[in-house]
Design a protein around this motif. Structure first.
Motif, PDB file in Angstrom:
ATOM      1  N   TYR A 111       0.858  -1.179   0.000  1.00 57.43           N
ATOM      2  CA  TYR A 111       0.000   0.000   0.000  1.00 57.43           C
ATOM      3  C   TYR A 111       0.902   1.240   0.000  1.00 57.43           C
ATOM      4  N   TYR A 112       0.510   2.260  -0.759  1.00 60.46           N
ATOM      5  CA  TYR A 112       1.379   3.407  -0.971  1.00 60.46           C
ATOM      6  C   TYR A 112       0.842   4.672  -0.300  1.00 60.46           C
ATOM      7  N   HIS A 113       1.785   5.532   0.084  1.00 61.01           N
ATOM      8  CA  HIS A 113       1.396   6.837   0.600  1.00 61.01           C
ATOM      9  C   HIS A 113       0.659   7.615  -0.483  1.00 61.01           C
ATOM     10  N   PHE A 114      -0.160   8.559  -0.074  1.00 63.30           N
ATOM     11  CA  PHE A 114      -0.999   9.330  -0.990  1.00 63.30           C
ATOM     12  C   PHE A 114      -0.166  10.006  -2.072  1.00 63.30           C
ATOM     13  N   GLU A 115      -0.504   9.692  -3.321  1.00 64.75           N
ATOM     14  CA  GLU A 115       0.154  10.267  -4.490  1.00 64.75           C
ATOM     15  C   GLU A 115       1.678  10.176  -4.384  1.00 64.75           C
ATOM     16  N   SER A 116       2.146   8.997  -4.002  1.00 63.39           N
ATOM     17  CA  SER A 116       3.577   8.794  -3.792  1.00 63.39           C
ATOM     18  C   SER A 116       3.974   7.380  -4.223  1.00 63.39           C
ATOM     19  N   LYS A 117       5.250   7.231  -4.539  1.00 69.26           N
ATOM     20  CA  LYS A 117       5.788   5.905  -4.855  1.00 69.26           C
ATOM     21  C   LYS A 117       6.327   5.219  -3.609  1.00 69.26           C
ATOM     22  N   GLU A 118       6.295   5.940  -2.490  1.00 70.49           N
ATOM     23  CA  GLU A 118       6.804   5.384  -1.239  1.00 70.49           C
ATOM     24  C   GLU A 118       5.782   4.433  -0.618  1.00 70.49           C
ATOM     25  N   ILE A 119       6.257   3.282  -0.149  1.00 70.34           N
ATOM     26  CA  ILE A 119       5.369   2.286   0.447  1.00 70.34           C
ATOM     27  C   ILE A 119       4.908   2.739   1.834  1.00 70.34           C
ATOM     28  N   MET A 120       3.604   2.698   2.052  1.00 67.61           N
ATOM     29  CA  MET A 120       3.028   3.078   3.340  1.00 67.61           C
ATOM     30  C   MET A 120       2.918   1.872   4.269  1.00 67.61           C
ATOM     31  N   SER A 121       2.591   0.704   3.685  1.00 69.34           N
ATOM     32  CA  SER A 121       2.489  -0.503   4.506  1.00 69.34           C
ATOM     33  C   SER A 121       2.595  -1.750   3.633  1.00 69.34           C
ATOM     34  N   THR A 122       2.978  -2.840   4.279  1.00 68.69           N
ATOM     35  CA  THR A 122       2.961  -4.151   3.635  1.00 68.69           C
ATOM     36  C   THR A 122       2.149  -5.088   4.507  1.00 68.69           C
ATOM     37  N   LYS A 129      -7.340 -13.345   4.417  1.00 73.57           N
ATOM     38  CA  LYS A 129      -7.204 -12.929   5.810  1.00 73.57           C
ATOM     39  C   LYS A 129      -5.743 -12.605   6.125  1.00 73.57           C
ATOM     40  N   LEU A 130      -5.559 -11.584   6.945  1.00 64.38           N
ATOM     41  CA  LEU A 130      -4.210 -11.189   7.326  1.00 64.38           C
ATOM     42  C   LEU A 130      -3.510 -12.305   8.094  1.00 64.38           C
ATOM     43  N   ASN A 131      -2.288 -12.610   7.668  1.00 62.46           N
ATOM     44  CA  ASN A 131      -1.464 -13.607   8.345  1.00 62.46           C
ATOM     45  C   ASN A 131      -0.015 -13.170   8.277  1.00 62.46           C
ATOM     46  N   GLY A 132       0.634 -13.101   9.442  1.00 60.02           N
ATOM     47  CA  GLY A 132       2.013 -12.642   9.470  1.00 60.02           C
ATOM     48  C   GLY A 132       2.116 -11.219   9.976  1.00 60.02           C
ATOM     49  N   VAL A 133       3.239 -10.589   9.688  1.00 54.78           N
ATOM     50  CA  VAL A 133       3.518  -9.253  10.222  1.00 54.78           C
ATOM     51  C   VAL A 133       3.084  -8.166   9.238  1.00 54.78           C
ATOM     52  N   LYS A 134       2.239  -7.277   9.710  1.00 52.02           N
ATOM     53  CA  LYS A 134       1.884  -6.081   8.950  1.00 52.02           C
ATOM     54  C   LYS A 134       2.842  -4.971   9.353  1.00 52.02           C
ATOM     55  N   LYS A 135       3.466  -4.331   8.360  1.00 52.41           N
ATOM     56  CA  LYS A 135       4.416  -3.260   8.635  1.00 52.41           C
ATOM     57  C   LYS A 135       3.905  -1.945   8.069  1.00 52.41           C
ATOM     58  N   VAL A 136       4.003  -0.908   8.876  1.00 48.24           N
ATOM     59  CA  VAL A 136       3.634   0.446   8.445  1.00 48.24           C
ATOM     60  C   VAL A 136       4.896   1.296   8.439  1.00 48.24           C
ATOM     61  N   ILE A 143      10.573   2.287   9.519  1.00 54.56           N
ATOM     62  CA  ILE A 143       9.461   1.531  10.092  1.00 54.56           C
ATOM     63  C   ILE A 143       8.726   2.348  11.149  1.00 54.56           C
ATOM     64  N   ALA A 144       7.395   2.308  11.123  1.00 55.78           N
ATOM     65  CA  ALA A 144       6.586   3.040  12.091  1.00 55.78           C
ATOM     66  C   ALA A 144       5.818   2.109  13.021  1.00 55.78           C
ATOM     67  N   GLU A 145       5.457   0.931  12.502  1.00 59.44           N
ATOM     68  CA  GLU A 145       4.618   0.034  13.298  1.00 59.44           C
ATOM     69  C   GLU A 145       4.734  -1.398  12.773  1.00 59.44           C
ATOM     70  N   GLU A 146       4.686  -2.357  13.673  1.00 54.06           N
ATOM     71  CA  GLU A 146       4.684  -3.773  13.315  1.00 54.06           C
ATOM     72  C   GLU A 146       3.616  -4.490  14.127  1.00 54.06           C
ATOM     73  N   THR A 147       2.712  -5.165  13.443  1.00 55.31           N
ATOM     74  CA  THR A 147       1.630  -5.885  14.106  1.00 55.31           C
ATOM     75  C   THR A 147       1.556  -7.300  13.553  1.00 55.31           C
ATOM     76  N   THR A 148       1.458  -8.291  14.432  1.00 55.71           N
ATOM     77  CA  THR A 148       1.401  -9.685  14.010  1.00 55.71           C
ATOM     78  C   THR A 148      -0.044 -10.172  13.970  1.00 55.71           C
ATOM     79  N   TYR A 149      -0.399 -10.799  12.846  1.00 58.15           N
ATOM     80  CA  TYR A 149      -1.753 -11.323  12.666  1.00 58.15           C
ATOM     81  C   TYR A 149      -1.721 -12.836  12.461  1.00 58.15           C
TER      82      TYR A 149
END
Length: 246
Positions: A111-122, A129-136, A143-149
């Motif tokens: 997922y990308y930041h608004f009107e940007s080529k920079e990645i906002m999250s993976t 369904k979400l499985n594994g680590v979501k990174k923001v 890195i801003a945030e890491e959540t495990t699903y």
């Protein structure tokens, strides 16, 4: 006469074109070039090619405007039945992209930041369904945030970072709720250490300033004491109200 002839030729050309699209094979399966339209506006909604009911190549999806901006593509080039899907804004910037299997997200999505080529999250998916680590990520890539699903539910380590890389929050989720030890830092020397149980604060919580313990409390004990005081005051007020007036 010329205008009538032109109209007739245009009609015949349209009929010929129409016969070449949205065709079905002998088994009733879509075959060849197909084009869909929005029900209300009748504008083109998508176009793509089928091979006896199976999508092939790249399908394009358009917005419901006169400009017919491409807002999504689905690439069926892979031989495993999956589609690589890309969503776009009306300026052509990527919003998100990833693989779909049976129209469900699978594997890593970006997922990308608004009107940007920079990645906002993976995010990582299994059967939608979400499985594994979501990174923001911050826009600078840090890195801003890491959540495990696990199976779409928050389960496991969770961390939140400052742009400098300091850990603001270090906790654990269980069944979508905080459960276990947690540490909070404000980046200015203040630290809080505590415990959660089923999403609620549990046990003693300690407060530090520059590594020095400044306060220690049990939130649940404080609530119990406050409840006792409130109940006692309420009982006293009720007793006073029931006293006979002289």
């Amino acid at each position: 006469m010329k205008s009538i002839l032109f109209t007739l030729l245009t009609f015949l050309a349209f009929q010929t074109f129409a016969q070449e699209t949205n065709k079905i094979d002998e088994k009733g399966q879509p075959h060849g070039l197909w084009k869909g339209t929005y029900e209300a506006s009748k504008r083109p909604r998508y176009e793509g090619t089928f091979d006896h009911g199976k999508e092939t190549g790249t399908f394009k999806f358009f917005d419901d405007t006169k400009e017919l901006k491409v807002i999504a593509t689905r690439d069926f080039s892979a031989k495993d039945g999956s589609a690589y899907t890309t969503f776009l804004d009306q300026k052509g910037n990527k919003v998100s992209e990833g693989k779909e299997v049976n129209k469900l997200a699978e594997g890593e999505w970006k997922y990308y930041h608004f009107e940007s080529k920079e990645i906002m999250s993976t995010e990582n998916y299994s059967k939608g369904k979400l499985n594994g680590v979501k990174k923001v990520f911050y826009k600078n890539g840090k890195i801003a945030e890491e959540t495990t699903y696990v199976n779409g539910i928050k389960n496991g380590p969770y961390k939140k970072y400052s742009e400098k890389g300091d850990v603001f929050e270090d906790a654990t989720y269980k069944n979508d709720q905080f459960d276990g030890p947690v540490i909070y830092n404000d980046g200015a020397g203040k630290t809080i250490k505590g415990q959660f149980k089923d999403g609620k604060k549990s046990g003693k919580w300690k407060y530090f300033q520059n590594g020095k313990l400044t306060k220690e409390e049990d939130p649940n004990k404080a609530k119990k004491e406050k409840f006792k005081i409130d109940s006692k005051n309420k009982g006293a007020r009720k007793q006073k109200q029931n006293q006979p007036k002289g």
